[in-house]
Design a protein around this motif. Structure first.
Motif, PDB file in Angstrom:
ATOM      1  N   ARG A  17       1.207  -1.529   0.362  1.00 51.43           N
ATOM      2  CA  ARG A  17      -0.314  -0.039   0.364  1.00 51.43           C
ATOM      3  C   ARG A  17       1.022   1.418  -0.011  1.00 51.43           C
ATOM      4  O   ARG A  17       0.490   2.143  -0.525  1.00 51.43           O
ATOM      5  CB  ARG A  17      -0.922   0.604   1.288  1.00 51.43           C
ATOM      6  N   ARG A  18       2.712   0.864   0.024  1.00 54.53           N
ATOM      7  CA  ARG A  18       3.101   2.405   0.251  1.00 54.53           C
ATOM      8  C   ARG A  18       4.391   2.535  -0.697  1.00 54.53           C
ATOM      9  O   ARG A  18       5.140   3.858  -0.460  1.00 54.53           O
ATOM     10  CB  ARG A  18       3.553   2.822   1.665  1.00 54.53           C
ATOM     11  N   ARG A  51      -1.832  -9.713  16.755  1.00 53.64           N
ATOM     12  CA  ARG A  51      -0.944  -8.869  16.180  1.00 53.64           C
ATOM     13  C   ARG A  51      -1.187  -7.458  17.125  1.00 53.64           C
ATOM     14  O   ARG A  51      -2.665  -7.163  17.430  1.00 53.64           O
ATOM     15  CB  ARG A  51      -1.822  -8.340  14.837  1.00 53.64           C
ATOM     16  N   ASP A  86       0.091  -3.588  16.673  1.00 54.56           N
ATOM     17  CA  ASP A  86       0.012  -2.677  15.584  1.00 54.56           C
ATOM     18  C   ASP A  86      -0.602  -0.884  15.987  1.00 54.56           C
ATOM     19  O   ASP A  86      -0.003  -0.064  15.152  1.00 54.56           O
ATOM     20  CB  ASP A  86      -1.783  -2.249  14.713  1.00 54.56           C
ATOM     21  N   ASN A 101       3.689  -1.576  12.920  1.00 50.30           N
ATOM     22  CA  ASN A 101       3.612  -0.209  13.140  1.00 50.30           C
ATOM     23  C   ASN A 101       4.467   0.608  12.426  1.00 50.30           C
ATOM     24  O   ASN A 101       5.900   0.880  13.385  1.00 50.30           O
ATOM     25  CB  ASN A 101       2.851   0.610  14.043  1.00 50.30           C
ATOM     26  N   ASP A 102       4.876   0.912  10.689  1.00 52.84           N
ATOM     27  CA  ASP A 102       6.119   2.004  11.081  1.00 52.84           C
ATOM     28  C   ASP A 102       7.212   1.713  11.560  1.00 52.84           C
ATOM     29  O   ASP A 102       8.849   1.911  11.828  1.00 52.84           O
ATOM     30  CB  ASP A 102       5.715   3.447  11.358  1.00 52.84           C
ATOM     31  N   LEU A 103       7.693  -0.169  11.170  1.00 48.80           N
ATOM     32  CA  LEU A 103       8.890  -0.328  11.769  1.00 48.80           C
ATOM     33  C   LEU A 103      10.023  -0.865  10.498  1.00 48.80           C
ATOM     34  O   LEU A 103       9.491  -0.991   9.961  1.00 48.80           O
ATOM     35  CB  LEU A 103       8.625  -2.210  11.947  1.00 48.80           C
ATOM     36  N   GLY A 139       6.419  -3.018   6.217  1.00 51.62           N
ATOM     37  CA  GLY A 139       5.997  -2.333   5.059  1.00 51.62           C
ATOM     38  C   GLY A 139       6.538  -0.924   4.489  1.00 51.62           C
ATOM     39  O   GLY A 139       7.492  -1.075   4.247  1.00 51.62           O
ATOM     40  N   THR A 140       6.061  -0.102   5.078  1.00 53.91           N
ATOM     41  CA  THR A 140       6.611   1.376   4.302  1.00 53.91           C
ATOM     42  C   THR A 140       7.999   2.039   4.482  1.00 53.91           C
ATOM     43  O   THR A 140       8.773   1.402   3.803  1.00 53.91           O
ATOM     44  CB  THR A 140       6.266   2.852   5.261  1.00 53.91           C
TER      45      THR A 140
HETATM   46  O1  LIG Z   1       3.298   0.729   9.134  1.00 55.89           O
HETATM   47  P1  LIG Z   1       3.959  -0.367   7.717  1.00 55.89           P
HETATM   48  O2  LIG Z   1       5.346  -1.271   8.261  1.00 55.89           O
HETATM   49  O3  LIG Z   1       3.584   0.341   6.360  1.00 55.89           O
HETATM   50  O4  LIG Z   1       3.067  -1.851   7.908  1.00 55.89           O
HETATM   51  C1  LIG Z   1       1.660  -1.575   7.609  1.00 55.89           C
HETATM   52  C2  LIG Z   1       0.426  -0.714   8.082  1.00 55.89           C
HETATM   53  O5  LIG Z   1      -0.280  -0.911   7.405  1.00 55.89           O
HETATM   54  C3  LIG Z   1      -1.670  -0.954   8.204  1.00 55.89           C
HETATM   55  O6  LIG Z   1      -2.012  -0.074   8.579  1.00 55.89           O
HETATM   56  P2  LIG Z   1      -2.569   1.011   7.879  1.00 55.89           P
HETATM   57  O7  LIG Z   1      -1.600   1.431   6.893  1.00 55.89           O
HETATM   58  O8  LIG Z   1      -4.244   0.403   8.067  1.00 55.89           O
HETATM   59  O9  LIG Z   1      -2.669   2.744   8.374  1.00 55.89           O
HETATM   60  P3  LIG Z   1      -2.209   2.630   9.982  1.00 55.89           P
HETATM   61  O10 LIG Z   1      -1.668   3.073  10.131  1.00 55.89           O
HETATM   62  O11 LIG Z   1      -2.678   3.615  10.743  1.00 55.89           O
HETATM   63  O12 LIG Z   1      -1.932   1.133  11.133  1.00 55.89           O
HETATM   64  C4  LIG Z   1      -0.433  -2.129   9.450  1.00 55.89           C
HETATM   65  O13 LIG Z   1      -1.699  -1.530   9.783  1.00 55.89           O
HETATM   66  C5  LIG Z   1       0.443  -2.130   9.425  1.00 55.89           C
HETATM   67  O14 LIG Z   1       0.329  -1.430  10.097  1.00 55.89           O
END
Ligand SMILES: O=P(O)(O)OC[C@H]1O[C@H](OP(=O)(O)OP(=O)(O)O)[C@H](O)[C@@H]1O
Ligand SMILES: Nc1ncnc2c1ncn2[C@@H]1O[C@H](COP(=O)(O)OP(=O)(O)OP(=O)(O)O)[C@@H](O)[C@H]1O
Ligand SMILES: O=C(O)c1cccnc1
Length: 484
Positions: free
Chosen positions: A164-165, A265, A267, A296-298, A319-320
């Motif tokens: 998604r990112r 999980r 988050d 969560n933004d790891l 993720g991001t």
């Molecule tokens: O943080 P990342 O490393 O990118 O990992 C993926 C993130 O995607 C989802 O969140 P979502 O996109 O729903 O938004 P959020 O950050 O508000 O939980 C998930 O719950 C993670 O927090």
């Protein structure tokens, strides 16, 4: 303009200046002269001690599919350059007929060493610069970022969650492939799973909880729907007061049906504190088999920190930060001409710069990894001109640092492993492409060749990449020639 499937062919995925140079070569009658280009980067990303090479599979597919179709020719005809018809006809005949060597995906690689070498008609070699760099730079960057994350959590499960990112769809799937080859275990991207055979994993999102009258009801329905794959997201309302107790109730319900909940999980919030408390609560309830996933933004720094705080996290969803390589969003790999054909022989060429690190390394080169015969560890990489024999015989050799030539060292009792493998010969694929799992295992083996000093995340030791005397002398000669 509507999207059309013909755009999926990547032949025009190049910078216009390549087409303009191809045109000028065609006009000048030099399009069939051979040229040799090498790809290398000058600086490691993220302050890391090595990079993990990736991108070859896509390079191979791209080269095999190079064709100027009718629509592409038509499009080029509309360009302001006014390319002549004869040139457009030459494009119609275009095929990659050259030679290409590359280090292997999963190899650890270092600045200033040739990673890919292309020997082809200038007409072909010029076109492919942009795409080769595009694939190699991005995938190598993400594999390197993933490898840093793997270094801090070597025994945990790593899930790639970045689609998604990601910088659009190609980056998502090729990025997750790069992460997998560097040691991630699975991806959330289903298409990447189908394309590459990467295991695909998924939990559920907050919307599942928000879409029910209560958290407990949401958990129960989910567990009924997917009783063998139950991972519950426990932070929607209150992790410790509601999420974890509700998850425990569901786990017990599953136990009564002979099933085991997989994980919870986390988050948001303080992941160290919450994971420790959640672990205690699960263990007290006799659920020590239920794992804890965090997301969560790891990134590698946060994971390292969480571990130092004693966080009880078994599985990391990243993720991001990974998929966008957010602390350094590009690798500066370059594609430089090192030799050109003139009257039937190759002339080495150089690019001069006021910045010594930007002076190119002339001549057609090989790169060898020198493995100490006693320790079986890599001592240095050695760049020699093709045809230099002493290195292949394992004789005592002297190393020159290309940027600091006064740093000299001699090595003996080594095995010299050539890193560049032949991939295309006369346009034919001659490299047997390993499977992604083979690449992943190969990478894990390669890591063992290096002392931990080169692998650490913070301030790693600099691994030596040095020149042969002949390669060094050639550079000095050309520098002098041009300076005169
Ligand atoms: O943080 P990342 O490393 O990118 O990992 C993926 C993130 O995607 C989802 O969140 P979502 O996109 O729903 O938004 P959020 O950050 O508000 O939980 C998930 O719950 C993670 O927090
Ligand atoms: N104990 C911890 N030590 C260091 N970093 C942590 C710790 N716990 C969480 N983090 C990280 O700190 C950041 C938390 O960001 P932030 O406080 O904005 O989010 P949050 O509290 O989780 O809330 P939300 O995601 O709902 O906005 C994330 O990158 C997370 O991975
Ligand atoms: O499966 C998950 O939990 C997931 C997937 C993508 C992004 N965030 C979380």
């Amino acid at each position: 303009m509507a999207y059309d499937k013909t755009y999926d062919n990547l032949t025009l995925h190049t910078d216009k200046y390549q087409i303009n140079m191809m045109y000028a070569h065609w006009k000048q009658g030099t399009m069939n002269d051979k040229a040799v280009f090498e790809i290398y980067f000058r600086k490691l990303p993220f302050g890391n001690g090595y990079a993990v090479f990736a991108g070859l599979e896509r390079i191979v597919r791209y080269i095999q599919e190079l064709r100027f179709g009718d629509e592409m020719i038509e499009f080029l005809r509309t360009q302001e350059e006014g390319y002549e018809e004869g040139f457009l006809e030459a494009l119609r005949e275009f095929r990659f007929t050259g030679n290409l060597w590359s280090v292997q995906e999963g190899d650890l690689v270092f600045p200033n060493e040739p990673l890919v070498r292309v020997e082809a008609r200038i007409f072909e070699a010029q076109l492919i610069e942009t795409a080769l760099l595009n694939f190699m730079n991005y995938q190598t960057l993400i594999a390197t970022k993933a490898s840093r994350i793997k270094q801090v959590a070597p025994d945990d499960v790593l899930l790639e969650f970045g689609t998604r990112r990601a910088q659009e769809a190609d980056a998502a799937v090729w990025g997750t492939r790069a992460a997998y080859l560097a040691g991630f275990h699975a991806t959330s991207n289903v298409r990447a799973g189908m394309m590459f055979g990467i295991p695909v994993k998924g939990t559920h999102s907050h919307s599942w909880i928000q879409g029910h009258d209560s958290e407990e009801e949401a958990f129960r329905q989910y567990a009924e729907a997917l009783p063998d794959q139950v991972t519950l997201l426990v932070d929607t309302y209150d992790t410790l007061k509601s999420g974890v107790p509700n998850a425990i109730r569901i786990a017990k319900l599953l136990e009564s049906k002979g099933k085991r909940m997989q994980a919870i999980r986390l988050d948001s919030g303080d992941l160290a504190y919450l994971s420790k408390r959640a672990r205690e609560m699960l263990d007290e309830a006799g659920l020590s088999y239920v794992k804890i996933i965090a997301s969560n933004d790891l990134d590698e720094n946060i994971i390292f920190n969480l571990k130092a705080q004693g966080a009880k996290i078994d599985i990391w969803g990243v993720g991001t930060q990974l998929i966008t390589a957010s602390d350094q969003p590009s690798l500066g790999g370059v594609y430089k001409l090192v030799a050109r054909e003139k009257n039937g022989t190759y002339l080495p060429v150089i690019k001069i710069s006021g910045n010594p690190e930007k002076v190119s390394n002339p001549g057609v080169k090989e790169v060898y990894r020198l493995i100490n015969r006693r320790t079986r560890k890599a001592e240095a990489d050695y760049i020699a001109l093709t045809g230099e024999e002493d290195i292949r015989k394992g004789e005592r050799i002297e190393l020159f640092d290309p940027v600091h030539p006064y740093l000299r060292k001699t090595v003996e009792h080594y095995e010299a492993v050539p890193l560049l493998k032949s991939v295309f010969q006369n346009g034919e694929l001659v490299y047997s492409m390993p499977s992604l799992d083979e690449i992943r295992s190969y990478h894990a083996e390669q890591l063992k060749l290096f002392w931990p000093e080169y692998l650490r995340k913070l301030n790693p030791e600099k691994y030596r990449v040095n020149f042969s005397r002949a390669a060094w002398n050639l550079k000095m000669e050309l520098l002098q020639q041009y300076q005169q």
